[in-house]
Design a protein around this motif. Sequence first.
Motif, mmCIF file in Angstrom:
data_model
loop_
_atom_site.group_PDB
_atom_site.id
_atom_site.type_symbol
_atom_site.label_atom_id
_atom_site.label_comp_id
_atom_site.label_asym_id
_atom_site.label_seq_id
_atom_site.Cartn_x
_atom_site.Cartn_y
_atom_site.Cartn_z
ATOM 1 N N LYS A 136 -26.942 27.817 11.569
ATOM 2 C CA LYS A 136 -27.349 26.241 11.212
ATOM 3 C C LYS A 136 -27.303 25.386 12.578
ATOM 4 N N TYR A 137 -26.137 25.692 13.186
ATOM 5 C CA TYR A 137 -25.614 24.673 14.194
ATOM 6 C C TYR A 137 -25.912 25.230 15.691
ATOM 7 N N ILE B 119 -20.839 29.073 19.718
ATOM 8 C CA ILE B 119 -21.300 29.000 18.424
ATOM 9 C C ILE B 119 -21.721 30.604 18.334
ATOM 10 N N SER C 253 -23.139 29.664 11.882
ATOM 11 C CA SER C 253 -23.510 29.570 13.158
ATOM 12 C C SER C 253 -25.237 29.451 13.617
#
Length: 576
Positions: A55-56, A80, A53
């Motif tokens: 990371k994106y 996310i 979560s």
Amino acid sequence: MNDTVSWQELWDQQHALNEYTGKGIEVIERLVSYAKERAAIELEYGKNMKALSKKYAIKQQKENELWNTITLVKGFQEYIAGTIPIAAQREVVAENLKNNVIPFATQKIAEYRAAKKQLEVDYANLSKQLQGVVNEMNKAHKDYGKSFKETEAAMLKYAKAEKNMEISRLELEKTKNNYMVKSGSLEESKQTYAAHTSKANIEQDAYFDKKLPQLLDNYKQLHTNRVLDTVEILNKCVEAESSVNSIIASCHNDMRRDIAAIDPVRDAALVVENMKTGHPRPASFIFEDLGHPQSFLSAASPDGNDATLKKGTLVGRNKDNKGVARKQSMHQKFFGGSDKKDTGDYGTLPPQQRARKILGKIHDLEKDKDRAIQSREGVSKMRDAYRANSKLGDPAVCEAQIEEYTKEIDTLGQQLQKFRTMLDDVNAQLGSGGLSTTSIGGSDTPPSVRSVSSASSGVTTRVNKINDALRAGGGERRESYSGSGESDNDPAAATNGKERDEVYDELTPPVLGEATAQFAFDGEQDGTIRMEAHERLWLIEKDEGDGWTRVRKENNSADGFVPSSYLKMTWFDGKI
């Protein structure tokens, strides 16, 4: 299955029963191993999901207001972010397995191991006792057989001696006496053997009729309890996960709600409102008639050269007869040159965007000024408390802080006046399309799209607005749903004010920690509450440097501010 089945039919299957019981206990041991590995997997899953979560997730860009406000980005961000509480629930599953399943199952394994061992010992003792009696009977039987053979031999010897006419009477009498002695011993050994046989029969009947059935009933009870406890352990494994299913389902519902809030129409409105410059459209192109080519001959230069084009200029086309300069690029023609530098007044931006930037700056400065005023009021209250009770602190320290806040407020006021003057100048350029602080409550988002950004701002924004209102001394509560001021031109604000107040009042700040009051506080000032010494309270807002912390009664009956120095606080993030 019929529960009336008697385990007495297994009287000769002791070894098989022990093996069966041991395998049943091994099933529980496998469950323990499964729970341990499952807990490790769930923890790793939760950790990886949180990392994924992070990371994106799209990072907020301060310089890109449009990207931060469109519903598509917010919906993606909320989705996310929604995976984080789901990951936390997987960690809860691991904790449930560690705390509820593994200890219980481990305890049951130890109990059943001990019970199985005790049953084996009891069976060995019963068998040993029965075998002892049987061995005594066999020994008596052996003695009886030996005595019988001896008596039989003595009897034959006596009968042979009685028929022998050559033997003396003394020898005959001696043989007879020996026979009589052997006959007495035979009768005695016979009686002993009979007694031991009776005793062995009694012991064997007790063994098969009472002792062994009782032992087998204990095996049956162990079997029943073990199976029921195994079922309970399996249910605990299921409950470890099913207990969080409702929370995960709620997270999924929140995700669906956030995804449903994505609106292309609203995003389009945001794009237009954030990107429009306010420049007028370029005028129509004017056709320029250069005349007849013969006219160029009359315009020949004194040196005899043709006066046509020279290095990008057209001779004789302006009043000074100096040629026509090269045209500007379309971007320079529409938006101006790009060689200007921003001096802090957003002068390089187009009028509409500049007005929005200035308006956002004014809104930020007003918030900073309000915060400084609240902080000064908080320090003033603390100074009054120190003057009333010198043991709490030195009022002189508060005086210095009050002076600093006063200077900061004056500086912010000057900056506000500066940017408001700038806004008036830009609005004069824009005419009817200008923006004002009263029309959108000091926000840098246009009225037509304000509802979009406020609708997705979430509970956190509204709670912060409530906190700001309380710190300001309980001022006007008729703010908009998003926390911005209401517009006189907004019909929704005029018709739904009451409904918004209801939503506003129902919001409850989340509990951030717990505290214990070390001293009593009267709570007579506005925005404060009374508390008794040693009273337990909920922490709902941290001290922002003004010496006051917002708390709520343990029974949720009231909330307000109390001096931070009066509290012993424990925050749920682990900080004390």
